[in-house]
Design an enzyme around this catalytic site. Sequence first.
Site, PDB file in Angstrom:
ATOM      1  N   HIS A 204      26.547  39.227  38.631  1.00 40.94           N
ATOM      2  CA  HIS A 204      27.712  38.341  38.716  1.00 40.94           C
ATOM      3  C   HIS A 204      27.732  37.414  37.499  1.00 40.94           C
ATOM      4  CE1 HIS A 204      27.878  38.806  43.413  1.00 40.94           C
ATOM      5  NE2 HIS A 204      27.981  39.949  42.766  1.00 40.94           N
TER       6      HIS A 204
HETATM    7  P1  FAD Z   1      35.202  43.665  33.756  1.00 42.54           P
HETATM    8  O1  FAD Z   1      35.675  44.190  35.051  1.00 42.54           O
HETATM    9  O2  FAD Z   1      33.879  44.095  33.264  1.00 42.54           O
HETATM   10  O3  FAD Z   1      36.328  44.037  32.690  1.00 42.54           O
HETATM   11  C1  FAD Z   1      36.153  43.933  31.311  1.00 42.54           C
HETATM   12  C2  FAD Z   1      36.773  45.174  30.674  1.00 42.54           C
HETATM   13  O4  FAD Z   1      36.936  44.939  29.294  1.00 42.54           O
HETATM   14  C3  FAD Z   1      35.893  46.411  30.831  1.00 42.54           C
HETATM   15  O5  FAD Z   1      36.656  47.466  31.362  1.00 42.54           O
HETATM   16  C4  FAD Z   1      35.419  46.688  29.397  1.00 42.54           C
HETATM   17  O6  FAD Z   1      35.213  48.047  29.138  1.00 42.54           O
HETATM   18  C5  FAD Z   1      36.559  46.103  28.568  1.00 42.54           C
HETATM   19  N1  FAD Z   1      36.172  45.653  27.221  1.00 42.54           N
HETATM   20  C6  FAD Z   1      35.124  44.869  26.891  1.00 42.54           C
HETATM   21  N2  FAD Z   1      35.097  44.682  25.556  1.00 42.54           N
HETATM   22  C7  FAD Z   1      36.162  45.362  25.046  1.00 42.54           C
HETATM   23  C8  FAD Z   1      36.656  45.572  23.718  1.00 42.54           C
HETATM   24  N3  FAD Z   1      36.055  45.019  22.649  1.00 42.54           N
HETATM   25  N4  FAD Z   1      37.766  46.344  23.552  1.00 42.54           N
HETATM   26  C9  FAD Z   1      38.389  46.910  24.638  1.00 42.54           C
HETATM   27  N5  FAD Z   1      37.941  46.748  25.892  1.00 42.54           N
HETATM   28  C10 FAD Z   1      36.853  45.981  26.095  1.00 42.54           C
HETATM   29  N6  FAD Z   1      31.245  42.012  42.635  1.00 42.54           N
HETATM   30  C11 FAD Z   1      31.662  42.021  43.920  1.00 42.54           C
HETATM   31  O7  FAD Z   1      32.539  41.248  44.298  1.00 42.54           O
HETATM   32  N7  FAD Z   1      31.087  42.866  44.829  1.00 42.54           N
HETATM   33  C12 FAD Z   1      30.085  43.726  44.493  1.00 42.54           C
HETATM   34  O8  FAD Z   1      29.617  44.494  45.349  1.00 42.54           O
HETATM   35  C13 FAD Z   1      29.620  43.710  43.159  1.00 42.54           C
HETATM   36  N8  FAD Z   1      28.590  44.510  42.762  1.00 42.54           N
HETATM   37  C14 FAD Z   1      28.327  44.646  41.430  1.00 42.54           C
HETATM   38  C15 FAD Z   1      27.446  45.646  40.998  1.00 42.54           C
HETATM   39  C16 FAD Z   1      27.325  45.921  39.634  1.00 42.54           C
HETATM   40  C17 FAD Z   1      26.401  47.007  39.180  1.00 42.54           C
HETATM   41  C18 FAD Z   1      28.085  45.165  38.678  1.00 42.54           C
HETATM   42  C19 FAD Z   1      27.975  45.459  37.204  1.00 42.54           C
HETATM   43  C20 FAD Z   1      28.911  44.136  39.110  1.00 42.54           C
HETATM   44  C21 FAD Z   1      29.043  43.864  40.467  1.00 42.54           C
HETATM   45  N9  FAD Z   1      29.911  42.893  40.924  1.00 42.54           N
HETATM   46  C22 FAD Z   1      30.283  42.854  42.233  1.00 42.54           C
HETATM   47  C23 FAD Z   1      30.529  41.941  39.994  1.00 42.54           C
HETATM   48  C24 FAD Z   1      31.961  42.305  39.605  1.00 42.54           C
HETATM   49  O9  FAD Z   1      32.130  43.705  39.578  1.00 42.54           O
HETATM   50  C25 FAD Z   1      32.261  41.695  38.244  1.00 42.54           C
HETATM   51  O10 FAD Z   1      32.040  40.298  38.316  1.00 42.54           O
HETATM   52  C26 FAD Z   1      33.700  41.920  37.817  1.00 42.54           C
HETATM   53  O11 FAD Z   1      33.999  43.289  37.858  1.00 42.54           O
HETATM   54  C27 FAD Z   1      33.945  41.364  36.423  1.00 42.54           C
HETATM   55  O12 FAD Z   1      35.322  41.415  36.157  1.00 42.54           O
HETATM   56  P2  FAD Z   1      35.900  41.046  34.727  1.00 42.54           P
HETATM   57  O13 FAD Z   1      37.376  41.297  34.756  1.00 42.54           O
HETATM   58  O14 FAD Z   1      35.443  39.701  34.344  1.00 42.54           O
HETATM   59  O15 FAD Z   1      35.201  42.069  33.728  1.00 42.54           O
END
Ligand code: FAD
Length: 544
Positions: free
Chosen positions: A496
Amino acid sequence: MGLKYSRRFLALVFIVVFANFHGLNYAEKAPKYSFIQEATSAPEVSFYDYIVIGGGTAGCPLAATLSTRDAKVLVLERGGSPYTNTTKIRMENFISTLTDDSPNSISQSFISEDRVPGNRARVLGGGTVINGGFYSRAETLFLKEAGIDEALANESYEWVEKKIVYKPRAFQWQTAVRNGLLEVGVLPDNGFTFAHLNGTKTSGTLFDKNGNRHTAADLLEYANPTMIKVYLHAVVHKITFTTKDGQRPKADGVIFYDANGGRHIAYSKHESNSRSEIILSAGAIGSPQLLMLSGIGPAARLRSLGIKVVLDQPMVGREMADKPSNGLLIPYPTHIPLSLITVVGINKISNYFESFNGFDLSDLSGSGGAQPQSSNPSQEAMANSTTNQAFLVQTIFGPISKGYLELQNTNVSDNPKLRFNYFQAAVDLRRCVSGMQTIINVVNSDSLSRFRFRNMTTQDLINMTVNRAANLRPRNPNATTSLEQYCIDTVMTFWHYHGGCQIRKVVDRDYKVLGLDQLRVIDASTFSFSPGTNPQATIMMLGR
Ligand code: FAD
């Protein structure tokens, strides 16, 4: 004639209902979206009202929403489609996906300076494609602190839930943990609810009854297909700025590269400037990294890497945090169906208790898997069945301990340097110790007794977990006797990650980057603490 039309009408209604029915047509949904294309097909130069960097947990709902507001939207996602190999993202493949370290893996692994391995998504749908799927809303404190209207938040949560969230089936192990938590006093029993409430509850999951995963990418079904374009394998290297006559720098374009190394630039331009914006949703690691690579960050560090400084902003990359997770491995004598988290206990001091079973955690250690070191041969035999085991884990509110993110080089595809400083704050360690005491009680509860080897004590489980916890930290000799040391030595990520572009420090309450125009950040990097027990619900709500 009338009969013919009413039959046709009924058939149409049937098709519409069938196609929209929760969970059906799973494998065929989004691949048919004509607006999702490989970045190799992108023009060298293009113009959009909104450019969303990162098609992840926040980025997909955000882009879908903007496209229905009469705006031309571009999404640039560095990974591929989650629909190419849907088997890979099924529930039973949770760990094997995370341990796939090939260059095209949908999970990019890293090891923080804390010597704790972690994973970040590299796929359309972001973290929702590789995560544990557990879905639970935030506490009201989070909404208040972020200044988010509660009614609007609830509407937005529902918008997400209608499309991709399921009531889980009753897994044997999850039911036992639920009963164990209630037995040791994590009360009341809140039944099934998405709400963040003290006590024990079952909450939502992204996995349908068949174990198929639904993701934030499915929220693109809400998009206006004529107003949105999503490019895959579009790696954004830099945001560009214009600076005129001493005015604030204004974000105006994004440079990205396709899978063949072709360079493209997309400009954010609308006749009325108020409609054009670049929105960074690259996640807690990607967003601060990309801001720095674009010249927004601590000036001296950027200059030392040869990056032209657009804005000296020392808080970019600061206050990075990750929820620590500690728990006990529990081998069980007979095979039971595997499960990911569907139950959570929340106690009064904000320990969160969750569990999963049937997976081999040692694969995550980053060392090829530490082997159990038991002096008792029969226990070794039991413990060697690495999938006949559960992991009962606790994490904590916050956390209060904070670290940092720093660039190591100027390659956007490399991981930056990360340190989370787990348990640096005494209050985090106190919470962990107290949470571990509850875990020991749950393990000793009647509800879990039939899942235990009779001759294996909780001290045996502690010894075993010290050997197997998935990290590369040194083990102190008293890790098996002091819960403080146990917490420090066996800490693992709960994935997280958040911070790095925090509200009031890097962005304002409307998520606009301070000191700049036409640039926002919307994702987990803006949080000062991780919302709820698990953040994905709130990140998608925020995108909406
Ligand atoms: P992300 O969803 O990571 O989105 C960022 C996106 O930007 C990605 O698709 C990436 O590829 C893209 N990106 C990055 N840099 C670039 C670039 N330079 N150019 C183009 N694209 C780029 N949360 C829960 O609520 N329940 C759970 O059960 C849970 N389990 C988890 C288990 C794991 C293994 C992980 C990794 C996370 C878990 N989490 C869970 C946490 C939750 O999934 C994350 O906090 C959330 O998905 C993050 O969202 P975000 O939009 O901040 O980033």
